[in-house]
Design a protein around this motif. Structure first.
Motif, PDB file in Angstrom:
ATOM      1  N   LEU A  13       0.838  -1.206   0.000  1.00 45.80           N
ATOM      2  CA  LEU A  13       0.000   0.000   0.000  1.00 45.80           C
ATOM      3  C   LEU A  13       0.867   1.248   0.000  1.00 45.80           C
ATOM      4  N   GLU A  14       1.893   1.255   0.846  1.00 45.79           N
ATOM      5  CA  GLU A  14       2.778   2.422   0.871  1.00 45.79           C
ATOM      6  C   GLU A  14       3.700   2.438  -0.349  1.00 45.79           C
ATOM      7  N   ALA A  15       3.911   1.268  -0.963  1.00 53.91           N
ATOM      8  CA  ALA A  15       4.775   1.177  -2.144  1.00 53.91           C
ATOM      9  C   ALA A  15       4.053   1.598  -3.421  1.00 53.91           C
ATOM     10  N   SER A  16       2.831   2.109  -3.284  1.00 59.09           N
ATOM     11  CA  SER A  16       2.001   2.492  -4.439  1.00 59.09           C
ATOM     12  C   SER A  16       1.716   1.295  -5.340  1.00 59.09           C
ATOM     13  N   LEU A  17       1.574   0.118  -4.730  1.00 56.08           N
ATOM     14  CA  LEU A  17       1.235  -1.089  -5.491  1.00 56.08           C
ATOM     15  C   LEU A  17      -0.119  -1.637  -5.033  1.00 56.08           C
ATOM     16  N   LYS A  18      -0.965  -0.745  -4.534  1.00 52.62           N
ATOM     17  CA  LYS A  18      -2.287  -1.160  -4.049  1.00 52.62           C
ATOM     18  C   LYS A  18      -3.095  -1.836  -5.149  1.00 52.62           C
ATOM     19  N   TRP A  19      -2.877  -1.373  -6.388  1.00 55.36           N
ATOM     20  CA  TRP A  19      -3.631  -1.925  -7.517  1.00 55.36           C
ATOM     21  C   TRP A  19      -3.385  -3.433  -7.693  1.00 55.36           C
ATOM     22  N   VAL A  20      -2.279  -3.922  -7.154  1.00 57.83           N
ATOM     23  CA  VAL A  20      -1.952  -5.352  -7.296  1.00 57.83           C
ATOM     24  C   VAL A  20      -2.705  -6.187  -6.260  1.00 57.83           C
ATOM     25  N   GLU A  78      -4.948 -10.068   6.470  1.00 58.40           N
ATOM     26  CA  GLU A  78      -5.425  -9.425   7.704  1.00 58.40           C
ATOM     27  C   GLU A  78      -4.605  -8.161   7.984  1.00 58.40           C
ATOM     28  N   LYS A  79      -3.297  -8.328   7.843  1.00 56.45           N
ATOM     29  CA  LYS A  79      -2.390  -7.220   8.116  1.00 56.45           C
ATOM     30  C   LYS A  79      -2.617  -6.075   7.115  1.00 56.45           C
ATOM     31  N   ILE A  80      -2.811  -6.463   5.846  1.00 56.70           N
ATOM     32  CA  ILE A  80      -3.067  -5.449   4.810  1.00 56.70           C
ATOM     33  C   ILE A  80      -4.358  -4.676   5.132  1.00 56.70           C
ATOM     34  N   LEU A  81      -5.392  -5.407   5.563  1.00 55.90           N
ATOM     35  CA  LEU A  81      -6.664  -4.747   5.885  1.00 55.90           C
ATOM     36  C   LEU A  81      -6.492  -3.803   7.082  1.00 55.90           C
ATOM     37  N   GLU A  82      -5.668  -4.241   8.032  1.00 61.42           N
ATOM     38  CA  GLU A  82      -5.394  -3.406   9.202  1.00 61.42           C
ATOM     39  C   GLU A  82      -4.697  -2.098   8.779  1.00 61.42           C
ATOM     40  N   ILE A  83      -3.714  -2.234   7.869  1.00 65.43           N
ATOM     41  CA  ILE A  83      -2.995  -1.043   7.377  1.00 65.43           C
ATOM     42  C   ILE A  83      -3.967  -0.121   6.634  1.00 65.43           C
ATOM     43  N   LEU A  84      -4.868  -0.741   5.881  1.00 63.95           N
ATOM     44  CA  LEU A  84      -5.876   0.045   5.155  1.00 63.95           C
ATOM     45  C   LEU A  84      -6.752   0.841   6.121  1.00 63.95           C
ATOM     46  N   ARG A  85      -7.148   0.179   7.205  1.00 61.88           N
ATOM     47  CA  ARG A  85      -8.006   0.853   8.193  1.00 61.88           C
ATOM     48  C   ARG A  85      -7.284   2.027   8.832  1.00 61.88           C
ATOM     49  N   LYS A  86      -6.026   1.781   9.197  1.00 68.09           N
ATOM     50  CA  LYS A  86      -5.258   2.831   9.883  1.00 68.09           C
ATOM     51  C   LYS A  86      -4.814   3.928   8.931  1.00 68.09           C
ATOM     52  N   GLY A  87      -4.621   3.552   7.679  1.00 65.20           N
ATOM     53  CA  GLY A  87      -4.086   4.506   6.700  1.00 65.20           C
ATOM     54  C   GLY A  87      -2.565   4.459   6.700  1.00 65.20           C
ATOM     55  N   ILE A  88      -1.971   4.681   5.545  1.00 64.02           N
ATOM     56  CA  ILE A  88      -0.511   4.614   5.458  1.00 64.02           C
ATOM     57  C   ILE A  88       0.110   5.931   5.912  1.00 64.02           C
ATOM     58  N   GLU A  89       1.324   5.828   6.436  1.00 68.12           N
ATOM     59  CA  GLU A  89       2.004   7.023   6.951  1.00 68.12           C
ATOM     60  C   GLU A  89       3.001   7.594   5.951  1.00 68.12           C
ATOM     61  N   ASP A 149       6.703  11.098   3.758  1.00 71.33           N
ATOM     62  CA  ASP A 149       5.579  11.331   4.665  1.00 71.33           C
ATOM     63  C   ASP A 149       4.330  11.624   3.826  1.00 71.33           C
ATOM     64  N   ILE A 150       3.226  10.977   4.169  1.00 70.95           N
ATOM     65  CA  ILE A 150       2.016  11.045   3.350  1.00 70.95           C
ATOM     66  C   ILE A 150       1.552  12.500   3.132  1.00 70.95           C
ATOM     67  N   ASN A 151       1.841  13.352   4.110  1.00 70.56           N
ATOM     68  CA  ASN A 151       1.429  14.763   3.987  1.00 70.56           C
ATOM     69  C   ASN A 151       2.222  15.540   2.932  1.00 70.56           C
ATOM     70  N   PHE A 152       3.336  14.942   2.527  1.00 72.03           N
ATOM     71  CA  PHE A 152       4.174  15.606   1.522  1.00 72.03           C
ATOM     72  C   PHE A 152       4.167  14.855   0.191  1.00 72.03           C
ATOM     73  N   SER A 153       3.223  13.912   0.048  1.00 72.84           N
ATOM     74  CA  SER A 153       3.269  13.011  -1.099  1.00 72.84           C
ATOM     75  C   SER A 153       2.450  13.513  -2.288  1.00 72.84           C
ATOM     76  N   TYR A 154       1.882  14.709  -2.154  1.00 70.71           N
ATOM     77  CA  TYR A 154       0.997  15.175  -3.215  1.00 70.71           C
ATOM     78  C   TYR A 154       1.763  15.821  -4.362  1.00 70.71           C
ATOM     79  N   GLU A 155       1.189  15.700  -5.545  1.00 67.92           N
ATOM     80  CA  GLU A 155       1.768  16.215  -6.771  1.00 67.92           C
ATOM     81  C   GLU A 155       2.268  17.654  -6.590  1.00 67.92           C
ATOM     82  N   ASN A 156       3.479  17.893  -7.053  1.00 72.76           N
ATOM     83  CA  ASN A 156       4.085  19.234  -7.048  1.00 72.76           C
ATOM     84  C   ASN A 156       4.522  19.765  -5.676  1.00 72.76           C
ATOM     85  N   THR A 157       4.400  18.950  -4.632  1.00 71.62           N
ATOM     86  CA  THR A 157       4.887  19.411  -3.323  1.00 71.62           C
ATOM     87  C   THR A 157       6.385  19.674  -3.417  1.00 71.62           C
TER      88      THR A 157
END
Lengths: 127, 368
Positions: free
Chosen positions: B253-260, B272-283, B333-341
């Motif tokens: 999920l953090e590797a931007s491979l969620k589509w897989v 289970e672990k992946i679902l847990e990460i999804l619930r918490k959100g990636i950092e 950091d997810i807060n800095f991951s947006y386009e053009n940051t």
């Protein structure tokens, strides 16, 4: 390649009165591969013999470059910043890195002439 | 420099004869470059480039339950691979992290996993420890050569060499071919973002096939590519490299491979672990970035915010000859991951400005 002196870390210096032109050898550029970035010192910076004064980065790695003679930087090849490939294409002419005001000519004794350098490279290759 | 126990691919002699600069890569002796890394990387996007990728691990899984076995241990949906199809997939551990990223071929009576050379032994071990009794897991790496031909002219050239039209072969599919008694498996796939093909060829015929393609046909003569160009091309295309951009400390999920990861349609180890990460959100997230000025971003360089706090780390970087820009990717950091940051990369103690950019950096031209 007239009157060039070489260091064992593959830099060359060409002495013109009290000024030395400095660059890296053909062997060094071919080992490094395509150079994409050059970091040069500032005019006026002083360095002792064999101390690090510049960094070259190729597609493979970053390499430190050492000054073959002690001296003060008197000129830098600014063109290299946007044309780093000149070091690959013309290591002894267009690809020179800096000119220095030489401090101590006796240090020449620590350098190799062209024949000795060629032998040194052959030994290096066999290692 | 070169150790005696390093392995040679079936094309080793061809490379030496072409004056390749060789390098050891996870115990394999491979070409680093032929005519120059930058030149090769450009040739791939304007002509075509041929690589020896025989170091890639080839693991065959046979047996009635091989599909169920692979479903359990991987993130993508194996049941969705059609006959003669390929799939990008991930082996996931119970922590939800990535053991390997690989390509899975659905063959007639078995599956073939193309795994990373650095992970082959680890994956074999992982699979063997979990295998059902009726499964055969066979390492076929050294039976074959693996040749990749990438770039806009590759179809025309390969059609001429093998004498078969390839228009009907679509992206992520393969065909089996009998070339005068030699069995080839040709897939439309690659690691460059260009249209291209990957050919599995029996060891004894590899040198011949390589030379036939290398000779060219008509006006198309391929360039030869080494690992240096391969790395630039995959970074330009935004593809992760195991060991740099993904490993056992990263989750998909953090590797931007969620589509897989098909967590909605199948069960698998680590789900289970992946679902847990999804619930918490990636950092943190793997993103691409472009340098504002000249300067080579390299693995492990720190990424800072404009305010000066560490917000991430570079995992891959290069000069891109096709863009004439310095580009890279890394976790941020997810807060800095947006386009053009805007971000700062610390290169040997100096600050270089960059900005987050979505990958691919180049326009990919894979055929669907």
């Amino acid at each position: 390649m007239d009157n060039l002196l070489f260091s064992k870390t593959h830099e060359w210096v060409k002495i013109d009165n009290d000024i030395g032109w400095v660059g890296v050898s053909n062997y060094a550029q071919s080992e490094l591969g395509d150079i994409v970035y050059v970091e040069l010192p500032k005019i006026g910076d002083e360095f002792t013999q064999f101390s690090k004064f510049a960094t070259l980065e190729s597609t493979k790695a970053a390499a430190e470059v050492y000054l073959p003679l002690s001296g003060t930087i008197s000129e830098i090849n600014k063109e290299l910043v946007s044309n780093p490939q000149w070091i690959n294409e013309s290591p002894y002419e267009k690809g020179w890195l800096v000119k220095i005001k030489i401090k101590d000519f006796k240090e020449k004794d620590n350098l190799l002439n062209e024949d000795a350098y060629r032998e040194f490279i052959e030994e290096e290759k066999e290692k | 420099m070169l150790t005696d126990n390093s392995k040679k691919t079936p094309l080793y002699t061809n490379h030496i004869n072409s004056n390749a600069k060789m390098v050891e890569f996870f115990n394999w002796l491979l070409p680093l470059e032929f005519s120059g890394i930058l030149r090769e990387a450009k040739a791939c996007r304007s002509n075509c480039l041929m690589f020896d990728i025989s170091h890639m691990g080839q693991i065959r899984i046979k047996g009635d339950n091989s599909e169920a076995f692979l479903q359990e241990l991987t993130a993508n949906d194996v049941s969705s691979i059609k006959p003669n199809g390929l799939q990008y997939n991930l082996f996931i551990n119970s922590q939800g992290n990535i053991i390997d990223d690989f390509v899975l071929y659905r063959l007639r009576n078995s599956f073939l996993c193309i795994v990373n050379a650095c992970n082959k032994d680890k994956v074999l071990d992982w699979l063997n420890k979990r295998k059902f009794n009726d499964l055969d897991i066979v390492d076929e790496t050294e039976n074959n050569a693996f040749i990749s031909l990438q770039g806009p002219n590759s179809q025309c050239l390969l059609e001429n060499v093998v004498g078969v039209g390839l228009d009907d072969l679509s992206y992520m599919n393969f065909l089996d071919l009998d070339l005068g008694g030699v069995k080839l498996t040709i897939s439309r796939s690659g690691y460059t973002g260009e249209d291209g093909f990957e050919i599995i060829c029996p060891r004894y015929y590899a040198s011949n096939l390589w030379e036939k393609i290398k000779e060219g046909r008509g006006r198309v003569i391929p360039d030869l590519g080494g690992l240096g160009a391969r790395d630039i091309l995959r970074i330009e295309a935004g593809y992760p490299l195991y060991g740099n951009d993904i490993d056992e400390t990263t989750n998909p999920l953090e590797a931007s491979l969620k589509w897989v990861v098909k967590y909605n349609s199948k069960d698998f180890l680590g789900k289970e672990k992946i679902l847990e990460i999804l619930r918490k959100g990636i950092e943190r997230k793997r993103v691409g970035f472009i340098m504002e000025d000249r300067g080579v971003p390299r693995k492990d360089y720190l990424i800072y915010s404009l305010q000066g706090s560490v917000v991430g780390k570079v995992t891959s970087g290069t000069y891109s000859p096709n863009l004439d820009r310095f580009i890279g990717m890394g976790y941020i950091d997810i807060n800095f991951s947006y386009e053009n940051t805007p971000i700062i990369i610390d290169i040997r103690g100096k600050s270089f400005r960059a900005f987050v950019h979505r990958y691919p950096f180049i326009k990919t031209r894979v055929k669907s």
